[in-house]
Design an enzyme around this catalytic site. Structure first.
Site, PDB file in Angstrom:
ATOM      1  CG  LEU A 183      -2.222   0.695   1.154  1.00 21.46           C
ATOM      2  CD1 LEU A 183      -2.900   0.454  -0.181  1.00 21.46           C
ATOM      3  CD2 LEU A 183      -3.126   0.264   2.269  1.00 21.46           C
ATOM      4  CG  HIS A 184       5.033   2.363  -1.417  1.00 19.72           C
ATOM      5  ND1 HIS A 184       6.112   1.831  -2.062  1.00 19.72           N
ATOM      6  CD2 HIS A 184       5.388   3.589  -1.007  1.00 19.72           C
ATOM      7  CE1 HIS A 184       7.096   2.722  -2.035  1.00 19.72           C
ATOM      8  NE2 HIS A 184       6.671   3.783  -1.403  1.00 19.72           N
TER       9      HIS A 184
END
Lengths: 556, 96
Positions: free
Chosen positions: B14-15
């Site tokens: 989640l980047h």
């Protein structure tokens, strides 16, 4: 005569000019308790909004998808509701806006630094946003690319994506960074902009703005305090090089005439605006993904046909190598709605997607054949990404032939393909080596993993060896073998590739003149020697050094 | 309150781009959604910084929760965001 600083050279060329350092972060004034909380809160919020809007505008203008995504994410950080709340509550506790912003950003920086290695880079970006916001609140110049009013050598500790997206090549002569590596963000940008660059150059930040330096990218040196006769000499050399760059037009070839076609990497017809001239040799990589991105349904054959025909028209009868859709596990498209794979780089991507969705590929080939028939004189070559076996190559060629496409080839991005280059090439018309993925798969090193960048250096002899075996297959079968990865834009590597017998190099438009000049300055025998030296080296650094040392001075 | 637990599907976690897509979708919801990862401070799903600080990588288990109402807006928001999280949102560009 001043000292000479040493670093890692990227690309080729010499630039002479005064340095200008990337703007320093604003200094925080002494803290003072706030009386008018509402006004102070508004100052902070206005600055956050202004920076967010500025970053969003930069994202819109940015043409590189990776940088665009980063700018987009940074814009969202500046507009973050939690950050805003944090700043607001600090100001309500009577902290002034600059200190409230500083403290709030600092808190998140620590949080991100703790969250994992891969966020360390974002933590650095956070400092960049913080400095911009505080500068606006203080009414001082926003740190970023300086504007000294004359062409300059841009110097920085390291350049952020925000910085590099703002580089204007009509005023920036060269890039030098104190830190970084051969595959750092700065180096990649320098290659695509065709700017001389030295990274990992200790001591450069200690120089004063305005110091005149000579940046020699091929040698990896920065000569400090250039003046008097030396300056005149270097300026004359520079002017001479400019003149030679402008003078060597025409097709790419060595001094004694071995042809190496210099082709363009494009994503749409607009990329060919202003580049189709007498020297234009064609397109070596037309990425077709643009048409498929951000779509909830796949584009129709008619829509694809129009888009491809626009590119063929723009290419004015020159060769266009079209890569079929390179998507899948690694680059998901909304309309594909595929299952998540544990290992996307090793999963169903590129041509492998046709195992699940054969009609997607057939539609694309059909649209391409239709487009070719719409544009008289068009020369269409088609190639498939992520091919591993001769069987896959043969199947792809059959499908292309079925719709009447005359030239079909495959990309070599997987070691298995390079190891069987000859068998692969027996099945098709040409090979195109994608050096970025080939490096990733050869070294089992993720392209996005910054701590493994040394393994992805295009000068790695193991990678060069695989490229050489593809070139060898081309020579044996007398069929074209080109390169369309990052490495093709490096003028010194171009000489090595020419020596191997590579027949075309495809790159961003701006990189072409320097590559053309580098090739024009070497005989075929010199290229062969450079290839032999590079292939015989024990590691990337010595391969680069031995070629740079031996062939420096002529055209670079 | 409604909850759903999923594992992160994006290759890079989640980047970057996946985080941006997720946070934008969360900000567009009519209700406030929290993202919870074991051992971390619950994050406002509409905050890029809070979501990044979760340090969620591919395969990390994330629980999404929201207050539900009669119209089911919370349930719908949590379902929609859970689906997004489970997908691989990475679209790293590049040639060859």
């Amino acid at each position: 005569m001043g000292e000479t600083l040493r670093g890692l050279g990227v690309g080729s060329g010499v630039a002479v000019g005064p340095i200008a350092k990337r703007g320093a972060p604003p200094e925080l004034p002494a803290a003072h308790p706030v009386d008018d909380v509402e006004t102070e809160a508004r100052r902070a919020r206005d600055a956050l909004v202004a920076v967010s809007a500025d970053l969003a505008a930069r994202a819109v203008r940015c043409t590189d998808p990776t940088t665009k995504a980063v700018l987009d994410a940074l814009s969202m950080i500046a507009a973050d509701p939690d950050l805003d709340e944090e700043v607001r509550s600090l100001i309500e506790a009577r902290t002034d806006a600059p200190h409230a912003l500083h403290a709030a950003f600092e808190g998140y920086r620590e949080l991100l630094a703790q969250a994992g290695d891969y966020l360390a880079e974002r933590a650095g970006d956070l400092a960049d946003i913080r400095d911009r916001v505080i500068a606006i609140v203080l009414g001082v110049p926003v740190p970023g690319i300086p504007d000294p009013g004359e062409p300059f050598v841009l110097v920085a500790d390291e350049l952020s994506p925000v910085d590099t997206a703002a580089i204007d090549t009509s005023t920036v002569l060269a890039l030098v960074t104190e830190r970084g590596g051969a595959t750092s963000h700065t180096a990649i940008v320098a290659r695509s902009l065709g700017l001389p660059c030295v990274v990992a150059c200790p001591g450069i930040m200690a120089l004063r703005d305005g110091t005149v330096v000579a940046v020699d990218a091929a040698a990896g040196t920065v000569e400090v305090g250039v003046q008097g006769a030396r300056l005149v000499e270097l300026r004359a050399e520079g002017a001479d090089r400019e003149a030679r760059l402008a003078a060597v037009g025409g097709p790419g070839r060595t001094a004694d005439g071995r042809a190496v076609a210099l082709l363009h990497n494009i994503g749409a017809a607009a990329d060919l605006d202003d580049v189709v001239d007498a020297s234009f040799e064609g397109v070596g990589l037309f990425r077709t993904e643009l048409l498929f991105l951000d779509r909830t349904e796949r584009p129709s054959v008619a829509e694809q046909r129009d888009a491809y025909a626009r590119v063929l028209r723009a290419a004015a009868g020159r060769k266009v190598v079209v890569r079929t859709l390179d998507a899948g596990a690694d680059k998901p498209l909304p309309f594909l709605a595929r299952r998540a794979e544990p290992n996307p780089a090793l999963g169903v991507r590129g041509l492998r997607l046709a195992r699940e969705l054969p009609d997607l590929l057939d539609d694309q080939l059909r649209a391409l054949a239709d487009a070719a028939s719409d544009v008289p004189g068009a020369e269409v070559w088609v190639m498939a990404p992520m091919v591993s076996t001769p069987g896959e190559a043969a199947a792809f060629v059959t499908r292309a032939r079925n719709v009447g496409l005359p030239k079909a080839g495959v990309m070599v991005e997987v070691p298995a393909a390079a190891l069987r280059a000859r068998e692969l090439l027996v099945e098709c018309d040409f090979l195109s080596v994608g050096t970025n993925d080939l490096a990733q798969y050869t070294f089992a090193a993720d392209r996005l993993e910054s701590s493994l960048q040394d393994l992805l250096d295009p000068w790695q002899p193991a990678l060069l060896g695989l490229v050489a075996s593809c070139a060898e297959a081309g020579r044996l079968l007398d069929r074209p073998v080109g390169i369309c990865g990052e490495a093709a834009a490096d003028p010194q590597l171009a000489v090595v590739f020419a020596g191997m017998g590579i027949t075309s190099l495809s790159m961003a438009a701006r990189a072409i003149p320097a590559v053309r000049l580098a090739l024009a300055g070497r005989t075929t025998a010199e290229c062969d020697e450079a290839a032999k030296l590079a292939l015989g080296s024990v590691d990337a650094a010595s391969a680069h050094a031995v070629v740079a040392g031996r062939h420096r001075g002529v055209g670079s | 309150m409604v909850q759903r637990t999923v594992t992160v599907g994006s290759a890079s976690g989640l980047h970057a781009r996946p985080a941006a897509i997720f946070v934008k979708a969360a900000a567009a919801q009519p209700v406030r959604v929290r993202a919870i990862v074991d051992g971390k401070k619950p994050a406002n799903a509409a905050s890029m910084l809070a979501v990044l600080a979760l340090g969620a990588t591919q395969g990390t288990t994330v629980t999404l929760e929201a207050d539900d109402d009669a119209a089911g807006a919370g349930r719908q928001a949590v379902d929609e965001l859970a689906q997004l999280l489970a997908r691989d949102l990475d679209a790293e560009p590049g040639d060859g």
